[in-house]
Design a protein around this motif. Structure first.
Motif, PDB file in Angstrom:
ATOM      1  N   ALA A  72       5.472  -7.359  -8.703  1.00  0.00           N
ATOM      2  CA  ALA A  72       4.458  -6.795  -9.597  1.00  0.00           C
ATOM      3  C   ALA A  72       3.213  -6.375  -8.839  1.00  0.00           C
ATOM      4  N   SER A  73       2.806  -7.172  -7.847  1.00  0.00           N
ATOM      5  CA  SER A  73       1.605  -6.853  -7.081  1.00  0.00           C
ATOM      6  C   SER A  73       1.762  -5.556  -6.311  1.00  0.00           C
ATOM      7  N   THR A  74       2.905  -5.392  -5.670  1.00  0.00           N
ATOM      8  CA  THR A  74       3.131  -4.154  -4.917  1.00  0.00           C
ATOM      9  C   THR A  74       3.226  -2.957  -5.850  1.00  0.00           C
ATOM     10  N   THR A  75       3.827  -3.152  -7.017  1.00  0.00           N
ATOM     11  CA  THR A  75       3.966  -2.059  -7.978  1.00  0.00           C
ATOM     12  C   THR A  75       2.610  -1.635  -8.536  1.00  0.00           C
ATOM     13  N   TYR A  76       1.829  -2.612  -8.968  1.00  0.00           N
ATOM     14  CA  TYR A  76       0.538  -2.286  -9.562  1.00  0.00           C
ATOM     15  C   TYR A  76      -0.428  -1.730  -8.523  1.00  0.00           C
ATOM     16  N   HIS A  77      -0.341  -2.232  -7.297  1.00  0.00           N
ATOM     17  CA  HIS A  77      -1.212  -1.702  -6.252  1.00  0.00           C
ATOM     18  C   HIS A  77      -0.856  -0.253  -5.950  1.00  0.00           C
ATOM     19  N   ALA A  78       0.443   0.040  -5.854  1.00  0.00           N
ATOM     20  CA  ALA A  78       0.883   1.401  -5.548  1.00  0.00           C
ATOM     21  C   ALA A  78       0.456   2.383  -6.638  1.00  0.00           C
ATOM     22  N   SER A  79       0.409   1.913  -7.880  1.00  0.00           N
ATOM     23  CA  SER A  79       0.048   2.794  -8.986  1.00  0.00           C
ATOM     24  C   SER A  79      -1.451   2.813  -9.256  1.00  0.00           C
ATOM     25  N   GLY A  80      -2.211   1.984  -8.516  1.00  0.00           N
ATOM     26  CA  GLY A  80      -3.649   1.922  -8.726  1.00  0.00           C
ATOM     27  C   GLY A  80      -4.052   1.221 -10.001  1.00  0.00           C
ATOM     28  N   SER A  81      -3.156   0.354 -10.522  1.00  0.00           N
ATOM     29  CA  SER A  81      -3.399  -0.304 -11.802  1.00  0.00           C
ATOM     30  C   SER A  81      -4.124  -1.638 -11.667  1.00  0.00           C
ATOM     31  N   GLY A  82      -4.521  -1.993 -10.476  1.00  0.00           N
ATOM     32  CA  GLY A  82      -5.194  -3.272 -10.294  1.00  0.00           C
ATOM     33  C   GLY A  82      -4.318  -4.268  -9.577  1.00  0.00           C
ATOM     34  N   SER A  83      -4.675  -5.533  -9.659  1.00  0.00           N
ATOM     35  CA  SER A  83      -3.968  -6.565  -8.913  1.00  0.00           C
ATOM     36  C   SER A  83      -3.446  -7.644  -9.857  1.00  0.00           C
ATOM     37  N   VAL A  84      -2.506  -8.418  -9.334  1.00  0.00           N
ATOM     38  CA  VAL A  84      -1.924  -9.532 -10.068  1.00  0.00           C
ATOM     39  C   VAL A  84      -2.098 -10.794  -9.237  1.00  0.00           C
ATOM     40  N   THR A  85      -2.601 -11.843  -9.838  1.00  0.00           N
ATOM     41  CA  THR A  85      -2.748 -13.108  -9.132  1.00  0.00           C
ATOM     42  C   THR A  85      -1.420 -13.838  -9.098  1.00  0.00           C
ATOM     43  N   ASN A  86      -0.972 -14.170  -7.909  1.00  0.00           N
ATOM     44  CA  ASN A  86       0.250 -14.956  -7.750  1.00  0.00           C
ATOM     45  C   ASN A  86      -0.098 -16.413  -8.037  1.00  0.00           C
ATOM     46  N   ARG A  87       0.284 -16.883  -9.218  1.00  0.00           N
ATOM     47  CA  ARG A  87      -0.134 -18.208  -9.643  1.00  0.00           C
ATOM     48  C   ARG A  87       0.591 -19.317  -8.897  1.00  0.00           C
ATOM     49  N   VAL A  88       1.744 -19.029  -8.343  1.00  0.00           N
ATOM     50  CA  VAL A  88       2.453 -20.030  -7.545  1.00  0.00           C
ATOM     51  C   VAL A  88       1.676 -20.297  -6.256  1.00  0.00           C
ATOM     52  N   VAL A 103       8.486 -16.926  -0.407  1.00  0.00           N
ATOM     53  CA  VAL A 103       7.440 -17.931  -0.624  1.00  0.00           C
ATOM     54  C   VAL A 103       6.833 -18.345   0.714  1.00  0.00           C
ATOM     55  N   LEU A 104       7.681 -18.605   1.695  1.00  0.00           N
ATOM     56  CA  LEU A 104       7.186 -19.002   3.016  1.00  0.00           C
ATOM     57  C   LEU A 104       6.311 -17.912   3.627  1.00  0.00           C
ATOM     58  N   TYR A 105       6.710 -16.671   3.471  1.00  0.00           N
ATOM     59  CA  TYR A 105       5.949 -15.540   4.006  1.00  0.00           C
ATOM     60  C   TYR A 105       4.523 -15.539   3.453  1.00  0.00           C
ATOM     61  N   LEU A 106       4.403 -15.748   2.137  1.00  0.00           N
ATOM     62  CA  LEU A 106       3.081 -15.743   1.524  1.00  0.00           C
ATOM     63  C   LEU A 106       2.279 -16.990   1.882  1.00  0.00           C
ATOM     64  N   LEU A 107       2.947 -18.134   1.963  1.00  0.00           N
ATOM     65  CA  LEU A 107       2.237 -19.373   2.308  1.00  0.00           C
ATOM     66  C   LEU A 107       1.638 -19.303   3.703  1.00  0.00           C
ATOM     67  N   PHE A 108       2.428 -18.856   4.670  1.00  0.00           N
ATOM     68  CA  PHE A 108       1.937 -18.830   6.047  1.00  0.00           C
ATOM     69  C   PHE A 108       1.002 -17.650   6.310  1.00  0.00           C
ATOM     70  N   GLY A 109       1.024 -16.650   5.433  1.00  0.00           N
ATOM     71  CA  GLY A 109       0.106 -15.532   5.593  1.00  0.00           C
ATOM     72  C   GLY A 109      -1.232 -15.731   4.922  1.00  0.00           C
ATOM     73  N   LEU A 119       9.568 -16.866  -9.978  1.00  0.00           N
ATOM     74  CA  LEU A 119       8.251 -16.432 -10.439  1.00  0.00           C
ATOM     75  C   LEU A 119       7.442 -15.853  -9.274  1.00  0.00           C
ATOM     76  N   ASN A 120       7.518 -16.494  -8.120  1.00  0.00           N
ATOM     77  CA  ASN A 120       6.850 -15.937  -6.945  1.00  0.00           C
ATOM     78  C   ASN A 120       7.362 -14.539  -6.635  1.00  0.00           C
ATOM     79  N   GLU A 121       8.674 -14.357  -6.723  1.00  0.00           N
ATOM     80  CA  GLU A 121       9.279 -13.036  -6.509  1.00  0.00           C
ATOM     81  C   GLU A 121       8.730 -12.024  -7.507  1.00  0.00           C
ATOM     82  N   GLN A 122       8.625 -12.410  -8.764  1.00  0.00           N
ATOM     83  CA  GLN A 122       8.118 -11.504  -9.790  1.00  0.00           C
ATOM     84  C   GLN A 122       6.661 -11.125  -9.512  1.00  0.00           C
TER      85      GLN A 122
END
Length: 440
Positions: free
Chosen positions: A208-224, A261-267, A201-204
């Protein structure tokens, strides 16, 4: 599927003989195929408590169908009918049998066709519904089977926006609660399926966040990440298990899921110190070992090395490691030096590795003193201190991109949008094992 046939089998051999008769049925009309499938489900569910009490027996039963004439002559039709059954049935024994078929067929066919069909038919929201169903939760083996099916079907393709919207904060917290509630035994059968669902789910969310950002469609909250950001102190077991998994996992795709997951946690400012200090020391040891153990003979191992280095930087910059006493400072410097030095253990160094090592050495507490530089120098007299420093600050645009990617704020020192995209896009096929220098 309504059951129309009743059976009175006297022993286990009669049970398996009856399954063989059903799964070897030769037919062309859809009505006869449907009747055979009803018979298969009737026999398996009616005698499940007697003859299908183990995971092995369920798998054996499933492969009777997968290897039989009935399925092999009408694969697409049978798969679709089984998927419809999963979407419509609420009976636990029936759900267990059809989920087992979809899981083992998906793993067995080698083409992802089963999981792709599930995606087209909208199975993901149904899996979320079933996994959180109290009735299903009472059947531990069924619950685990559905978790495994969600993981396997979600890691080989992108989920739709509608799929992601069916996962709310409550569902993520429920999965984290399961991990906290199971035994401390790392071999507990609940550990792997639940953790792997959270990983995928974190991967998804990341993709999704990179895809939607690149297309200017807004953001997605990573619920994990959001759940760990707001409830991290309650869910420490998840972090401990991530380290255990990374320490012993040999499948490249799963290593990458853990690293993301570790990348996002420590960032993330609110989760940078999520891990206990002792566990963090173990994590650093695992990363150092895996970096030195990776051979430099393929693009895939180089890409995995790059991912480890991308994760190492925020650990060095933002976690408790950045505070005195600095854990294994000289060992870290020595390894980073070795990674960019030709003529030792590695082939000629690629530019990305050099750039990522420079980023790690730019962390303030790793800045080289004459003594450390002397200790880190190789036999040719080259020293890690010779590497130029690189800025670890992030511009406003990059910070905004990182904020969108995580669904929350990110502190200065986080990696650039290019690195976020590289983390999100790098994948490996399931089943590919990471080569080890020790095995060469």
């Amino acid at each position: 599927m309504a059951f129309e046939v009743s059976y009175n089998l006297e022993n286990e051999q009669q049970f398996w003989d009856e399954l063989d008769d059903i799964t070897s049925t030769r037919c062309q009309e859809h009505e006869i195929i449907d009747n055979a499938l009803r018979s298969y489900l009737n026999v398996t569910t009616n005698y499940k408590s007697e003859y299908l009490q183990t995971d092995y027996s369920v798998a054996k039963c499933t492969f009777r169908l997968i290897e039989g004439e009935l399925f092999n002559t009408h694969k697409e039709y049978v798969r679709r009918q089984i998927i419809y059954c999963l979407l419509q049935e609420d009976d636990n024994p029936t759900l267990h049998v059809v989920a087992a078929f979809l899981l083992y067929d998906g793993r067995n066919n080698g083409t992802d066709i089963t999981f792709e069909m599930m995606q087209k038919e909208g199975v993901f929201p149904r899996l979320v519904e079933l996994i959180r169903s109290p009735t299903v939760q009472e059947d531990t083996r069924l619950h685990q089977m559905l978790l495994e099916l969600m993981y396997e079907s979600s890691r080989i393709q992108r989920l739709s926006w509608e799929d992601l919207m069916t996962v709310d904060d409550t569902f993520i917290l429920y999965l984290l609660d399961i991990i906290e509630g199971v035994s401390d035994d790392a071999e507990d059968p609940y550990h792997y399926p639940v953790i792997r669902v959270l990983l995928v789910l974190n991967e998804q969310y990341l993709v999704a966040s990179t895809t939607y950002h690149a297309s200017g469609s807004g953001s997605v909250t990573n619920r994990v990440i959001k759940a760990l950001s707001t409830h991290g102190m309650t869910y420490k077991t998840f972090g401990c298990n991530l380290i255990l998994l990374l320490n012993r996992e040999s499948e490249t795709s799963l290593q990458l899921l853990i690293l993301k997951v570790l990348y996002l946690l420590f960032g993330n400012t609110s989760t940078a110190e999520y891990f206990y200090t002792n566990d963090l020391h173990v994590l650093v040891d695992v990363i150092l070992r895996n970096l030195i153990d990776l051979p430099s003979d393929s693009a895939s191992t180089n890409a995995l090395r790059h991912t480890y280095l991308r994760v190492l930087h925020p650990i060095l910059a933002h976690s408790q490691i950045s505070k005195p006493p600095h854990y294994k400072r000289e060992d870290i410097l020595r390894l980073l030096h070795l990674l960019v030095t030709s003529g030792h253990h590695f082939a000629p160094v690629d530019e990305t590795t050099v750039r990522l090592v420079k980023r790690c050495t730019s962390v303030q507490w790793l800045q080289i003193t004459p003594t450390t530089a002397s200790n880190a120098a190789d036999s040719n007299g080259e020293a890690l201190a010779q590497l130029p420093e690189s800025s670890s600050s992030v511009g406003k645009g990059q910070k905004e991109f990182a904020r969108r990617t995580l669904g929350m704020s990110v502190d200065d020192g986080s990696e650039s949008s290019t690195s976020v995209l590289a983390i999100a896009e790098h994948t490996e096929k399931p089943g590919v094992q990471t080569p080890s220098r020790g095995n060469q």
